[in-house]
Design a protein around this motif. Structure first.
Motif, short mmCIF file in Angstrom:
data_model
loop_
_atom_site.label_atom_id
_atom_site.label_comp_id
_atom_site.label_asym_id
_atom_site.label_seq_id
_atom_site.Cartn_x
_atom_site.Cartn_y
_atom_site.Cartn_z
N GLY A 30 1.02 -1.32 -0.18
CA GLY A 30 0.10 -0.19 -0.12
C GLY A 30 0.66 1.03 -0.07
O GLY A 30 2.17 1.20 0.00
N ASP A 31 0.05 2.32 0.04
CA ASP A 31 0.82 3.53 -0.03
C ASP A 31 1.31 4.23 1.30
O ASP A 31 2.17 5.00 1.15
N ILE A 36 5.14 6.90 5.62
CA ILE A 36 5.55 6.72 6.74
C ILE A 36 6.99 6.50 7.24
O ILE A 36 7.73 6.99 8.06
N THR A 37 7.58 5.27 6.47
CA THR A 37 8.89 5.13 6.63
C THR A 37 10.02 6.23 6.16
O THR A 37 10.98 6.53 6.92
N ALA A 38 9.59 6.78 5.34
CA ALA A 38 10.38 8.40 5.00
C ALA A 38 10.40 9.27 5.82
O ALA A 38 11.59 9.65 6.33
N GLU A 181 -4.43 5.84 0.52
CA GLU A 181 -5.48 5.47 -0.51
C GLU A 181 -5.53 3.96 -0.05
O GLU A 181 -6.82 3.36 -0.26
N ASP A 182 -4.66 3.44 0.66
CA ASP A 182 -4.77 2.23 1.09
C ASP A 182 -5.93 1.79 2.22
O ASP A 182 -6.09 0.58 2.60
N GLY A 183 -6.17 3.02 2.59
CA GLY A 183 -7.32 2.97 3.75
C GLY A 183 -6.67 3.03 5.33
O GLY A 183 -7.41 3.24 6.19
#
Length: 193
Positions: A30-31, A36-38, A181-183
């Motif tokens: 997902g996006d 978040i990792t960045a 977008e992935d919810g």
């Protein structure tokens, strides 16, 4: 003073793991992950950082706190020092000694030890989990960063354990939120004093 941040993934009904500690029900991909990792690359285990070629300096946290069950999850995946790029603490009254030379053991008064850590110089302190430890440390939690997955699990390990009720409500306010977008919703809360 440094801040203690409870940064964790949860279902919409408030569970961070199944009753046996599994987190396999959280979807991978997902996006939300890359975004978040960045922003929080230091929250990835060291082995994952190395496999992805992430060598960024810690920007948000330089210390991580884990309960024994959370640390055991890392041990089951093959490492007793999951966050070697951070100063690591395991809180446990049942471990006879530290599980790894790079991990410090807190065997009593975790609240007092966190208060000491907050007075030290440095970046933020990340409470990685688990729920029982979060409940104990709630008086010192300054922020909650919640990755909220659109999943209802029904039962499992609760976001704040299953211990006794608090004498009064701890109040937080939303400081930022984003729905991907992935919810997955990423919501940041700050304690109201």
């Amino acid at each position: 003073m440094r801040k203690l941040t409870y940064y964790v993934a949860s279902t919409i009904d408030g569970f961070i793991a199944t009753e046996d500690g599994s987190v396999d029900f959280f979807p991978v991909g997902g996006d939300h992950g890359p975004a978040i990792t960045a922003q929080y690359p230091e929250t990835l285990p060291t082995k994952v950082r190395e496999s992805r070629g992430i060598d960024k300096r810690n920007a948000n946290f330089d210390t991580v706190l884990m309960g024994r069950k959370t640390h055991d999850f890392g041990v089951r995946t093959g490492t007793s020092s999951p966050y070697a790029h951070l100063r690591q603490f395991v809180v446990s009254t049942t471990l006879p000694e530290s599980p790894d030379p790079a991990v410090e053991l807190i065997s009593d008064d975790p609240l007092g030890r966190v208060r000491e850590l907050k007075r030290d110089r440095g970046l933020g302190i990340w409470l990685c989990g688990g729920g029982e430890l979060a409940q104990v440390l709630l008086p010192e939690i300054d922020q909650i960063f919640l990755k909220l997955y659109p999943i209802v699990l029904g039962r499992g390990r609760s976001l704040f354990g299953s211990g006794p009720r608090l004498p009064e409500a701890a109040r937080f306010r939303v400081i930022t939120s984003r729905v991907f977008e992935d919810g997955v919703a990423f919501v940041k809360y700050s304690r109201i004093h």
